[in-house]
Design a protein around this motif. Sequence first.
Motif, short mmCIF file in Angstrom:
data_model
loop_
_atom_site.label_atom_id
_atom_site.label_comp_id
_atom_site.label_asym_id
_atom_site.label_seq_id
_atom_site.Cartn_x
_atom_site.Cartn_y
_atom_site.Cartn_z
N MET A 40 9.22 -3.09 -7.31
CA MET A 40 9.70 -2.79 -8.65
C MET A 40 11.17 -3.20 -8.78
N VAL A 89 13.98 4.48 -13.96
CA VAL A 89 13.06 5.54 -13.54
C VAL A 89 13.63 6.31 -12.36
N TYR A 91 -3.69 5.26 -5.15
CA TYR A 91 -3.86 4.57 -6.42
C TYR A 91 -5.01 5.14 -7.23
N PRO A 140 0.50 8.18 4.34
CA PRO A 140 1.58 7.24 4.08
C PRO A 140 1.32 6.31 2.90
N PHE A 141 0.12 6.38 2.34
CA PHE A 141 -0.23 5.40 1.32
C PHE A 141 -0.14 5.98 -0.08
N VAL A 142 0.12 5.08 -1.04
CA VAL A 142 0.06 5.48 -2.43
C VAL A 142 -1.40 5.72 -2.79
N LEU A 146 5.90 -0.27 -3.19
CA LEU A 146 5.84 -0.30 -4.66
C LEU A 146 7.25 -0.24 -5.24
N ARG A 147 8.06 0.63 -4.66
CA ARG A 147 9.42 0.77 -5.18
C ARG A 147 10.25 -0.48 -4.92
N ILE A 152 3.78 5.13 -12.56
CA ILE A 152 3.96 6.09 -11.46
C ILE A 152 5.17 5.80 -10.59
N VAL A 153 5.71 4.57 -10.63
CA VAL A 153 6.75 4.22 -9.66
C VAL A 153 7.90 5.22 -9.74
N LYS A 193 0.80 -1.22 0.00
CA LYS A 193 0.00 0.00 0.00
C LYS A 193 0.84 1.28 0.00
N THR A 194 2.11 1.17 0.25
CA THR A 194 2.89 2.40 0.37
C THR A 194 3.84 2.57 -0.81
N ARG A 195 4.36 3.77 -0.88
CA ARG A 195 5.32 4.14 -1.90
C ARG A 195 6.58 3.25 -1.78
N GLY A 252 7.47 8.28 -8.74
CA GLY A 252 6.84 9.60 -8.60
C GLY A 252 5.39 9.43 -8.21
N GLU A 253 5.17 8.59 -7.20
CA GLU A 253 3.81 8.20 -6.86
C GLU A 253 3.07 9.35 -6.16
N PRO A 254 1.79 9.55 -6.52
CA PRO A 254 0.98 10.46 -5.71
C PRO A 254 0.66 9.76 -4.39
N VAL A 255 0.76 10.47 -3.28
CA VAL A 255 0.51 9.82 -1.99
C VAL A 255 -0.61 10.52 -1.25
N LEU A 282 15.07 5.15 -9.45
CA LEU A 282 15.04 4.63 -8.09
C LEU A 282 16.47 4.29 -7.64
#
Lengths: 299, 504
Positions: free
Chosen positions: A170, A181, B113, B109-111, A166-167, B100-101, A161-163, B103-106, A183
């Motif tokens: 990836m 990209v 989506y 604390p969560f992305v 996801l990173r 988006i990875v 669920k968090t940034r 440069g994710e909009p948040v 990272l």
Amino acid sequence: MSVLITYLIPILGSTVYTATPLIFASVGGAYSVRGGVMALGLESMMMCGAFCGVVGSYYTGSVAIGFLSGILGGMLIALLHAILCVNFRVNQVISGVGLNLLATAMTTLLMQVIWGNKGTSEMVASVEGTLGGPIPILNAQSFNFFVMVAVVALGWVLLFKTRYGLRLRMVGENPKAASAVGLKVHALKYSGVLICGALAGYGGAFLSLDQLNMFVRGMTAGRGYIAVAITILGRYNPVNIVLSALLFGFCDAVQIYLQGQGIPAQLIQMLPYAATLIVLAVGVRRIQPPAGVGQHESD
Amino acid sequence: MEAVQMRSITKWFGSLCALDHVDFSVREGEIHSLLGENGAGKSTLMNVLYGMLPCDEGEVLIHGKPAQIRHPSQAIELGIGMVHQHFMLTPVMTVTENVIVGGEPVNGPFVDYRSAVRQVQEMIDRYHFGIDANTKVQNLSVGEQQRVEILKALYRGANILILDEPTAVLTPQEVQELFAVLRDLKAAGKSIIIITHKLKETAAIADRVSVLRSGKMIDSGLEASRCSVNDLALMMVGRKVDLTFTRRSQCVGQVAFEVQNLNLAVKGVPVLKNLSLKVRKGQILGIAGIEGNGQTELIEVLTGLRRPDSAVILKDGKPFSGNASDFLTAGVGHIPEDRLSRGLVTPMSIEDNVILGYHRRPRFAGKGIRRSADIRAFADEKLAEFQIKAETVQTPCSALSGGNQQKVIVARVFSEDPDILIAAQPTRGVDVGAQEFIHNRLLDLRDEGKAIVLISADLDEVRRLSDRVAVIYDGRIVAENDHDVWDEMELGLLMTGGKGGVTA
């Protein structure tokens, strides 16, 4: 009904209790593999965690500092693993197995140095008693049950669920794409492996400070390898990992219960390991690990 | 105004000078083609610009300001986006996640989506990309995946877009779609750099052209409308090559090789369905198709590497079957589609590789012991005959360039004088010089009255060499005809199953 109370409830309580360290280590493994680094070194991280936990508790008399030392012990091995795999691009299987051998040898040596005994440590301050209370199964656990639930929930949220999650994923799926990209592939891989070390170290400390109150030579006894299997069977997802860990915990609990029932002990003790083999042979085949495991951002 | 200026860029790989004081500049709002052969240094130059490789000398200016680009993240900040030749996508994740990875909009604390999907879908609609932001990338066609790559760059605010060999994997229709997208982007003020070795495409889309050859900038910033394709070819290769030259078969003979009703399922999935084809002596049968439509399996069946579920294979009219070794012995030569996996044992020497598969022949081995002197003499002869650039025949094949590796395979196959040749991707990833050489050898073999099946993803190659063209789609031959019946667009349509099969 009476059968349920006399046999099943205690076995289930014991299932959760024996599964707890496996869950800590396997959720740690999920971070590592999701970041693209194989978690074969879980055994050594648990071993070092168990040992350092006892050392911390021995010198300070505090269980909390014991667990903290366990975390740091696991992270120390993880740091080595990360340096070898990320910076020096050592084959991850070789690094993991090598660290496992190192951990057994080092802890034995240090036991001799600290306690003058290669077999067991002195007894140290440890987690006292269980929660108790009226709720069956839960009353057989210690406060670490809640720590475990928190680790699992947090792991799931963090990974999916968090940034950061996801990173990390990836990087584990395609480190080249992640690098392209922008990272920080190395930093993310390090984070995954270090979190893995911290959790596996905590799981190890659980063995020596919660289930027991001392360190015994080779005390993880292959649980790290079982945790590797659980990580895979749980599809690198903390929630599924709990389910697969409970399966192994159940085998272990049944094994303990069956001892002294007239069946040769050696045969019964095989149960969790046999379950690992069967799971690896049958269940794991269709599970796709992250595609970028073992790959680097510039090959 | 110059969007990009690269001055005196020099890059060494060990003792090899990959870029030698290269100057390169791109104007704002133009499409600039960076032309050169494989290994000329195009990708290296662009990787320097994108921060994937450090350069040893030289400076880079972006929109007139000096820039130190050491990592792609810095290039992205400067508004540079790159679409790599091998897509940098994660197939198990969705379009949105891939885009988006980093440069994710948040939301706390969560992305976030939900807003991410909305944002990505808006961009898709604005540029008419025609994909769904929630699809997993593994379910997209190659052309659509490429658009996801472009989206990734645009999402990061790229106004300078680098595309590395963007048309290499596309069908002619997808190329047209891509060009439409690029013109849209140019109209929106983006500067676009296309790395390519395809002259026709350069002429079709580029405003200006720069030509690199062996690490040196031959000419930079030429107006594309003023250069002919032949001028560019001359600059690119450094000598005259004619890649449009061909010669057609003079005498087509009896049917040499025939496959009837070939069926094959892999892991329960039918891959080849009732496929039939035949090739005559003195004829090249070209099989055109988008990769993954059964070509690999067809090649494997035609060379005995894979046993079909059912098929009748006739060689000179007689039924024939066996394993790969039987096929080779019977005179069915094979140029494998992937030279590294099926063609060569790269750590082994040229002399070992050039007899591979034929090493039991009496002239190479007696009583199970290899005749070293004979093999060496044979390899030396082939080295000269096929112009393989290597110091000695003991050089391991891993030390050779792609073109020379391919020549080793061609030398091996041709020296056995096969009656039938299965040539799969015979010039994939080789330079123009080697390509010309291999094409000529194939035509020579054909003129000797041999039958050749040519399976290639390169439509130009199929059209240039083939006497008959067959189109494979979804495991079937959907159309077959003489080489001059269909133009490129019609072939492209057939390859995507977009037009009913016609066989004459």
